[in-house]
Scaffold this motif. Sequence first.
Motif, short mmCIF file in Angstrom:
data_model
loop_
_atom_site.label_atom_id
_atom_site.label_comp_id
_atom_site.label_asym_id
_atom_site.label_seq_id
_atom_site.Cartn_x
_atom_site.Cartn_y
_atom_site.Cartn_z
N GLY A 16 23.60 7.80 43.48
CA GLY A 16 23.92 8.70 42.83
C GLY A 16 23.83 8.60 40.87
N ILE A 17 22.43 7.39 40.94
CA ILE A 17 22.94 7.10 39.88
C ILE A 17 22.18 8.33 38.87
CG2 ILE A 17 21.45 5.54 37.72
CD1 ILE A 17 22.93 3.46 39.04
N GLU A 18 20.46 8.57 40.42
CA GLU A 18 19.57 9.42 39.42
C GLU A 18 20.24 10.73 39.97
OE1 GLU A 18 16.35 9.26 42.74
OE2 GLU A 18 15.92 7.07 42.13
N ALA A 19 21.26 11.31 40.41
CA ALA A 19 21.91 12.24 40.67
C ALA A 19 23.07 12.38 39.19
CB ALA A 19 23.19 12.04 41.60
N LEU A 20 23.29 11.32 38.30
CA LEU A 20 24.43 11.81 37.44
C LEU A 20 23.29 11.32 36.53
CD1 LEU A 20 26.51 11.14 35.75
CD2 LEU A 20 25.98 8.72 36.15
N VAL A 21 22.16 10.36 36.44
CA VAL A 21 20.69 11.35 35.06
C VAL A 21 20.81 12.35 35.11
CG1 VAL A 21 18.77 10.91 34.70
CG2 VAL A 21 20.63 8.94 34.83
N GLY A 22 19.99 13.18 36.41
CA GLY A 22 19.78 14.42 36.57
C GLY A 22 21.06 15.20 36.11
N LEU A 23 21.92 15.19 36.48
CA LEU A 23 23.21 16.27 36.02
C LEU A 23 23.51 16.50 34.42
CD1 LEU A 23 26.06 15.91 38.81
CD2 LEU A 23 24.73 17.89 38.37
N ALA A 93 22.65 29.18 34.66
CA ALA A 93 21.39 28.90 35.70
C ALA A 93 22.04 26.89 35.53
CB ALA A 93 21.15 28.95 34.25
N THR A 94 23.18 26.77 34.97
CA THR A 94 23.46 25.20 34.80
C THR A 94 24.73 25.25 36.04
OG1 THR A 94 23.04 25.12 32.23
CG2 THR A 94 24.76 24.23 33.51
N ARG A 95 25.33 26.19 36.45
CA ARG A 95 26.01 25.95 37.71
C ARG A 95 25.01 26.16 38.44
NH1 ARG A 95 28.67 30.87 38.66
NH2 ARG A 95 27.29 31.62 40.30
N THR A 96 23.90 26.94 38.39
CA THR A 96 23.32 26.60 39.44
C THR A 96 22.53 25.63 39.73
OG1 THR A 96 22.66 29.01 40.47
CG2 THR A 96 20.82 27.79 41.16
N GLU A 97 22.15 24.97 39.18
CA GLU A 97 21.46 23.50 38.60
C GLU A 97 22.40 21.99 39.61
OE1 GLU A 97 18.28 22.09 38.47
OE2 GLU A 97 18.07 24.91 38.52
N PHE A 98 23.45 22.70 38.96
CA PHE A 98 24.68 21.39 39.73
C PHE A 98 25.09 22.37 40.96
CE2 PHE A 98 25.23 20.32 35.26
CZ PHE A 98 26.66 19.50 34.95
N ASP A 99 24.78 23.01 41.13
CA ASP A 99 25.72 22.98 42.69
C ASP A 99 24.02 22.49 43.78
OD1 ASP A 99 27.99 24.73 42.79
OD2 ASP A 99 26.81 26.39 42.22
N LYS A 100 22.85 22.51 43.33
CA LYS A 100 21.77 21.69 44.19
C LYS A 100 22.45 20.27 44.09
CE LYS A 100 18.42 25.32 42.32
NZ LYS A 100 17.15 25.70 41.94
N VAL A 101 22.19 19.88 42.91
CA VAL A 101 22.43 18.41 42.97
C VAL A 101 23.74 18.31 44.09
CG1 VAL A 101 23.22 16.54 41.87
CG2 VAL A 101 21.41 18.07 40.59
N GLY A 102 24.67 18.53 44.36
CA GLY A 102 25.94 18.76 44.72
C GLY A 102 26.05 19.02 45.98
N GLU A 103 24.60 19.71 46.30
CA GLU A 103 24.61 19.77 47.85
C GLU A 103 23.63 19.08 48.26
OE1 GLU A 103 25.37 22.34 50.89
OE2 GLU A 103 25.97 22.89 49.14
N VAL A 104 22.84 18.48 47.71
CA VAL A 104 22.18 16.86 48.29
C VAL A 104 22.94 16.21 48.52
CG1 VAL A 104 20.39 15.56 47.71
CG2 VAL A 104 20.23 18.09 47.15
#
Length: 188
Positions: A16-23, A93-104
Motif C-alpha cells: 500500500g505504501i509503495e502504491a501511494l508513493v508511486g501515485l 497519460a497520468t490517468r493511464t498510470e493511475f489506472d495501472k496502479v489501481g488495476e494491480v
Amino acid sequence: MTQWSPEQFTKAQLAGIEALVGLTGKAFECFQHVTELNLQTMKATLAETQEGLEKVLSVSNPQELLALQMESISPATERALAYRRQFIEILAATRTEFDKVGEVQYTAGKQGLHDFIASVTSKTQAGPAAPLAAWQEALNATTMFYESLHATAKQAAQVAESSFNNVSQAASSGARRRTAQHSQAAAK
C-alpha cells in the motif's frame, strides 16, 4: 478461521505504501508537465502579443486593422486547441498510470480475498460451507459487475475524447474558413 500472520500484514502495508508513493510521484510528474506547458504557453503568448501590438501600431487605416484582427483569429484558435490537446495528453497519460496502479491493487486485493475465502472454505466443516459458497458467488458477481463498469467507463472516455477531437477540428476548420473569407472580402 485463518489469521493473518504479521509478515502478511507487513507485506500488505508495504504494498500500500509503495502504491501511494508511486501515485504521488506520478501526480507530481503530471503537475510538472502541466506547469512546463503553462510556462511555454505564457512565453509564446507574450511574444505573440508584443508582435501583435507592434503590427497594430504600424496600421494606417481601419481596413488594415480589421484584416490584422481577422488574420490573428485562426492562429489563436489553433494555439488554444494545441494547448488543450497537450493538456489532455498529459492528463490521459497520468490517468493511464493511475489506472495501472489501481488495476494491480484491485487484482491483488481480489486475489487475496479469493484466497482467504478458499482457505476458510477448505477448513470449515460441511455445514457452514454453504454460506461461504454464497458469499463467494456474491463476490464473483460483484467482481464481474465492477469489471463491466470499468470497461464501460473506458469506452465512454474514449467516445468523449473522440467527440471533443471532432469538435476541435470543426472549430479549427471554421476559424480558418472565416479568416479566409474575411481576407478575401478585405482584398476586394
